[in-house]
Design a protein around this motif. Structure first.
Motif, PDB file in Angstrom:
ATOM      1  N   THR A   9      -3.838  10.336   2.430  1.00  0.00           N
ATOM      2  CA  THR A   9      -4.961   9.959   3.577  1.00  0.00           C
ATOM      3  C   THR A   9      -3.726   9.245   5.270  1.00  0.00           C
ATOM      4  OG1 THR A   9      -4.946   8.034   2.956  1.00  0.00           O
ATOM      5  CG2 THR A   9      -6.786   9.204   2.242  1.00  0.00           C
ATOM      6  N   THR A  10      -2.380   9.487   4.802  1.00  0.00           N
ATOM      7  CA  THR A  10      -1.149   7.998   5.248  1.00  0.00           C
ATOM      8  C   THR A  10      -1.587   9.070   6.837  1.00  0.00           C
ATOM      9  OG1 THR A  10      -0.506   8.085   4.102  1.00  0.00           O
ATOM     10  CG2 THR A  10       0.501   7.759   6.347  1.00  0.00           C
ATOM     11  N   ASP A  11      -1.749  10.801   7.426  1.00  0.00           N
ATOM     12  CA  ASP A  11      -1.220  11.744   9.009  1.00  0.00           C
ATOM     13  C   ASP A  11      -2.375  11.601   9.083  1.00  0.00           C
ATOM     14  OD1 ASP A  11       0.989  10.307   8.299  1.00  0.00           O
ATOM     15  OD2 ASP A  11       1.398  11.737   6.861  1.00  0.00           O
ATOM     16  N   GLU A  12      -4.420  11.523   8.545  1.00  0.00           N
ATOM     17  CA  GLU A  12      -4.929  12.646   8.963  1.00  0.00           C
ATOM     18  C   GLU A  12      -5.559  11.500   9.623  1.00  0.00           C
ATOM     19  OE1 GLU A  12      -5.562  15.316   7.786  1.00  0.00           O
ATOM     20  OE2 GLU A  12      -4.100  15.031   6.667  1.00  0.00           O
ATOM     21  N   PHE A  13      -4.235  11.029  11.117  1.00  0.00           N
ATOM     22  CA  PHE A  13      -5.272  10.073  11.941  1.00  0.00           C
ATOM     23  C   PHE A  13      -5.149  10.529  13.770  1.00  0.00           C
ATOM     24  CE2 PHE A  13      -0.999   8.311  12.485  1.00  0.00           C
ATOM     25  CZ  PHE A  13      -1.208   8.299  11.402  1.00  0.00           C
ATOM     26  N   GLU A 169       6.187   1.680  14.282  1.00  0.00           N
ATOM     27  CA  GLU A 169       4.482   2.081  13.347  1.00  0.00           C
ATOM     28  C   GLU A 169       4.823   3.670  12.882  1.00  0.00           C
ATOM     29  OE1 GLU A 169       1.596  -0.310  16.073  1.00  0.00           O
ATOM     30  OE2 GLU A 169       1.801   1.645  16.683  1.00  0.00           O
ATOM     31  N   GLY A 170       5.319   4.543  13.416  1.00  0.00           N
ATOM     32  CA  GLY A 170       5.046   5.633  12.971  1.00  0.00           C
ATOM     33  C   GLY A 170       5.575   6.310  11.502  1.00  0.00           C
ATOM     34  N   VAL A 171       6.971   5.597  11.654  1.00  0.00           N
ATOM     35  CA  VAL A 171       8.031   5.772  10.497  1.00  0.00           C
ATOM     36  C   VAL A 171       8.240   4.307   9.522  1.00  0.00           C
ATOM     37  CG1 VAL A 171       9.880   6.648   9.763  1.00  0.00           C
ATOM     38  CG2 VAL A 171       8.915   7.609  11.821  1.00  0.00           C
ATOM     39  N   GLN A 172       8.598   3.232  10.464  1.00  0.00           N
ATOM     40  CA  GLN A 172       8.564   2.075   9.263  1.00  0.00           C
ATOM     41  C   GLN A 172       7.590   1.535   8.628  1.00  0.00           C
ATOM     42  OE1 GLN A 172      10.906  -0.342  11.983  1.00  0.00           O
ATOM     43  NE2 GLN A 172      12.771  -0.280  10.713  1.00  0.00           N
ATOM     44  N   ALA A 173       6.441   1.433   9.515  1.00  0.00           N
ATOM     45  CA  ALA A 173       5.471   0.813   9.230  1.00  0.00           C
ATOM     46  C   ALA A 173       4.899   1.580   8.028  1.00  0.00           C
ATOM     47  CB  ALA A 173       4.374   0.289   9.927  1.00  0.00           C
ATOM     48  N   MET A 174       4.230   2.965   8.200  1.00  0.00           N
ATOM     49  CA  MET A 174       4.102   4.257   7.245  1.00  0.00           C
ATOM     50  C   MET A 174       4.520   4.099   5.700  1.00  0.00           C
ATOM     51  SD  MET A 174       1.249   4.609   8.801  1.00  0.00           S
ATOM     52  CE  MET A 174       0.370   4.462  10.041  1.00  0.00           C
ATOM     53  N   THR A 175       6.382   3.480   5.838  1.00  0.00           N
ATOM     54  CA  THR A 175       6.812   3.661   4.691  1.00  0.00           C
ATOM     55  C   THR A 175       6.752   2.656   3.697  1.00  0.00           C
ATOM     56  OG1 THR A 175       8.641   5.657   6.089  1.00  0.00           O
ATOM     57  CG2 THR A 175       8.944   3.864   4.196  1.00  0.00           C
ATOM     58  N   GLY A 176       6.228   1.054   4.958  1.00  0.00           N
ATOM     59  CA  GLY A 176       6.618  -0.154   4.196  1.00  0.00           C
ATOM     60  C   GLY A 176       5.057  -0.305   2.943  1.00  0.00           C
ATOM     61  N   TYR A 177       4.098   0.360   3.988  1.00  0.00           N
ATOM     62  CA  TYR A 177       2.468   0.499   3.164  1.00  0.00           C
ATOM     63  C   TYR A 177       2.888   1.705   1.954  1.00  0.00           C
ATOM     64  CZ  TYR A 177       1.272  -0.109   8.058  1.00  0.00           C
ATOM     65  OH  TYR A 177       0.652  -1.035   9.205  1.00  0.00           O
ATOM     66  N   ASP A 203      -5.682   0.069  12.225  1.00  0.00           N
ATOM     67  CA  ASP A 203      -5.494  -0.608  13.474  1.00  0.00           C
ATOM     68  C   ASP A 203      -4.490   0.259  13.802  1.00  0.00           C
ATOM     69  OD1 ASP A 203      -7.321  -2.490  13.188  1.00  0.00           O
ATOM     70  OD2 ASP A 203      -6.144  -3.873  13.025  1.00  0.00           O
ATOM     71  N   GLU A 204      -3.456   0.815  12.703  1.00  0.00           N
ATOM     72  CA  GLU A 204      -2.214   1.212  13.277  1.00  0.00           C
ATOM     73  C   GLU A 204      -2.490   2.975  13.080  1.00  0.00           C
ATOM     74  OE1 GLU A 204       1.308  -0.155  12.042  1.00  0.00           O
ATOM     75  OE2 GLU A 204       0.974  -1.514  12.957  1.00  0.00           O
ATOM     76  N   GLY A 205      -3.212   2.882  11.924  1.00  0.00           N
ATOM     77  CA  GLY A 205      -3.474   4.327  12.230  1.00  0.00           C
ATOM     78  C   GLY A 205      -4.670   5.363  13.859  1.00  0.00           C
ATOM     79  N   ARG A 206      -4.976   4.076  14.731  1.00  0.00           N
ATOM     80  CA  ARG A 206      -5.504   4.283  16.037  1.00  0.00           C
ATOM     81  C   ARG A 206      -4.099   4.467  17.076  1.00  0.00           C
ATOM     82  NH1 ARG A 206      -9.622   1.391  14.076  1.00  0.00           N
ATOM     83  NH2 ARG A 206      -8.723  -0.714  14.933  1.00  0.00           N
ATOM     84  N   HIS A 207      -3.374   3.718  16.831  1.00  0.00           N
ATOM     85  CA  HIS A 207      -1.658   3.612  17.487  1.00  0.00           C
ATOM     86  C   HIS A 207      -1.221   4.567  17.157  1.00  0.00           C
ATOM     87  CE1 HIS A 207      -2.396  -1.434  16.503  1.00  0.00           C
ATOM     88  NE2 HIS A 207      -3.042  -0.977  16.996  1.00  0.00           N
ATOM     89  N   VAL A 208      -1.474   4.359  16.720  1.00  0.00           N
ATOM     90  CA  VAL A 208       0.188   5.891  15.596  1.00  0.00           C
ATOM     91  C   VAL A 208      -0.520   7.315  16.449  1.00  0.00           C
ATOM     92  CG1 VAL A 208       0.952   6.933  13.627  1.00  0.00           C
ATOM     93  CG2 VAL A 208       1.226   4.538  14.558  1.00  0.00           C
ATOM     94  N   GLY A 209      -2.203   7.072  16.108  1.00  0.00           N
ATOM     95  CA  GLY A 209      -3.177   8.494  15.978  1.00  0.00           C
ATOM     96  C   GLY A 209      -2.883   8.904  17.826  1.00  0.00           C
TER      97      GLY A 209
END
Length: 284
Positions: A9-13, A169-177, A203-209
């Protein structure tokens, strides 16, 4: 809220290309108003305090190091994000980007609270995040572009979106989760941190999307496409440092839990982002 979230579900945004960018920006602005109103002070951290107290010293050291990286990153961008808003090319885009500024401060508040209430201490110094440090230079370039013409402004925005929404956000933060889930969440540990990450990830799903959708469109211009790819390639060694560096807290080095697999996770997320933008498998 469940602390569990999964890779599928990480990237469906990434918003559809069927609407105009301004329509997408306004939709995301409205979503931020409706769904982004969580309160960092309201998350229950009582179980996290118990879990942390029961950890051995190695796991305590790793968690302090791990969360320091997040606190430093959230605070750093919160203090520097205004140029991204100012370079937005319409009221709708600036409206959406303005919600990101507030949300970055909320994320900062959550981690400040976590250090105070769960760790009972201040963050540590010395956690390396070179791509975050490069935001100082990025902000200066973006502010300078505000005084220039439309082409220069667009080029500065492309680089800013690549640097922050695309890479940090798109690589570093998502990896951290994913690291949190592997080390703690999948074992039922630190549910307050899990809820915080789930809210932050929404929140970051909106930002990254939004950022990736913009980059996907900008990449139709060969000059922009070359610059986007060049920044990703330039920053890959710097983002790998996030997981290659030793875990040192108060002068003592701690082992990295075997579940982290940070370099592997980060490289996969990096490749996923390139596919999101360029639409085809890309060799790193």
């Amino acid at each position: 809220m469940s602390s569990h979230f999964h890779q599928d579900t990480t990237d469906e945004f990434i918003p559809s290309l069927d609407k105009t960018t301004d329509e997408v920006a306004w939709d995301l602005y409205r979503k931020a108003i409706r769904f982004g109103n969580w309160d960092p002070a309201a998350i229950d951290l009582s179980q996290d305090k118990q879990d942390f107290a029961a950890f051995d010293e190695d796991l305590k050291g790793y968690l302090i190091h791990f969360c320091t990286g997040f606190l430093d990153a959230e605070e750093n961008v919160a203090l520097k994000f205004c140029p991204w808003i100012m370079l937005g090319s319409s009221t709708e885009q600036q409206a959406f980007l303005s919600t990101q500024l507030l949300e970055e401060f909320k994320h900062t508040e959550f981690f400040m609270r976590y250090f105070k209430e769960v760790f009972g201490r201040e963050r540590i110094s010395g956690v390396q995040n070179i791509v975050q440090q490069k935001l100082d230079e990025r902000v200066k370039k973006m502010l300078a572009a505000l005084e220039q013409g439309p082409e220069e402004r667009e080029a500065a925005l492309v680089e800013g979106l690549t640097h922050y929404q695309g890479i940090i956000e798109g690589v570093q933060a998502m990896t951290g989760y994913d690291v949190y889930e592997a080390v703690f969440g999948s074992k039922g540990l630190l549910p307050g941190l899990g809820e915080g990450f789930a809210r932050i990830k929404e929140d970051e799903g909106r930002h990254v999307g939004f950022g990736l959708r913009m980059l996907k469109l900008f990449a139709r211009n060969p000059a922009h496409a070359r610059r986007i790819r060049a920044l990703y390639d330039e920053y890959l060694p710097h983002i790998l440092i996030r997981y290659d560096q030793p875990v040192v807290v108060d002068g003592r080095e701690y082992p990295t839990p075997p579940e982290v697999r940070g370099r592997e996770r980060l490289t996969k997320m990096f490749e996923r982002r390139l596919r999101d933008i360029f639409g085809k498998p890309v060799s790193v």
